[in-house]
Enzyme design. Structure first.
Site, short mmCIF file in Angstrom:
data_model
loop_
_atom_site.label_atom_id
_atom_site.label_comp_id
_atom_site.label_asym_id
_atom_site.label_seq_id
_atom_site.Cartn_x
_atom_site.Cartn_y
_atom_site.Cartn_z
CB VAL A 54 3.23 2.15 -5.13
CG1 VAL A 54 2.82 0.69 -4.32
CG2 VAL A 54 3.41 2.97 -3.38
CB CYS A 55 2.72 0.47 -10.41
SG CYS A 55 1.28 1.18 -9.60
N GLY A 56 6.15 0.86 -10.28
CA GLY A 56 7.33 0.11 -10.00
C GLY A 56 8.10 -0.57 -9.18
#
Length: 170
Positions: A54-56
Site C-alpha cells: 500500500v505504501c509503494g
C-alpha cells in the site's frame, strides 16, 4: 474520505496549528529541515513503512502527481520510521523524485509531534498534512493504514489554499 479518528487512535495536528519544525535525514549523508521549505505550500505524507504494497502504491501515485503539486508551487515530502538507507534503496528501486525522510532515531519522534505515531506497531499512521508557506497546518487527513488515500484531498486542499490562503481547509 475522512474517517473517524477514534478508529486510528491518532490525534493529528488540527488545521490552524503551527507545524513543528524538524530536521531529518533525507539521504544517509544529508538532512532536510521543514523550515527550509518555508515560503511555499508543503505536503507532508507520513506512511507506515518502505516496501509495503500500500505504501509503494501511495507513494507511486504521489510521484505521478508531482507536476500537479508544482502548479501550486507545493513541495511534497514523505516521512516514515525507516532508515535513510532503506529510503535510498526504496526510492531508487521505485523511481521516486521527492524526499523520503527518515524518522528513525529517536524512532517516530516527528510522527509523535504531529500526533500520528502508532506506538503499538512502531510506525506512523497513513497521514497527510498540507501546510501553507508559513508552516501552518491548513488541511490534514488520517486514513486507514491499509488504504491508499489518493491525491484528491491534497489537490482540493491546495486549490482552496491558493484561493483562500488564511482559512483552515478541513
Amino acid at each position: 474520505m475522512n474517517t473517524s479518528l477514534a478508529e486510528h487512535h491518532a490525534s493529528p495536528l488540527p488545521p490552524g496549528a503551527q507545524a513543528p519544525d524538524f530536521t531529518l535525514p533525507a539521504t544517509p549523508d544529508q538532512k532536510m529541515s521543514l523550515s527550509e521549505l518555508r515560503g511555499a505550500p508543503v505536503i507532508l505524507a507520513f506512511y507506515p513503512a518502505d516496501w509495503s504494497p500500500v505504501c509503494g502504491d501511495e507513494l507511486g501515485l504521489f510521484n505521478a502527481a508531482l507536476d500537479m503539486f508544482k502548479r501550486y508551487q507545493a513541495q511534497f515530502v514523505a516521512i516514515s520510521v525507516d532508515s535513510a538507507w532503506s529510503h535510498a534503496a526504496f526510492a531508487a528501486q521505485r523511481g521516486y523524485h521527492f524526499p523520503l525522510l527518515a524518522d528513525f532515531e529517536p524512532k517516530g519522534a516527528v510522527a509523535k509531534r504531529y500526533g500520528v505515531y502508532r506506538a503499538a506497531e512502531g510506525v506512523s499512521e497513513r497521514a497527510l498534512f498540507v501546510l501553507d508557506g508559513e508552516g501552518v497546518v491548513r488541511w490534514s487527513e488520517v486514513s486507514p493504514i491499509s488504504i491508499n488515500p489518493g491525491v484528491d484531498g491534497v489537490l482540493d486542499a491546495l486549490q482552496r489554499l491558493a484561493s483562500t490562503p488564511q482559512q483552515d481547509l478541513s
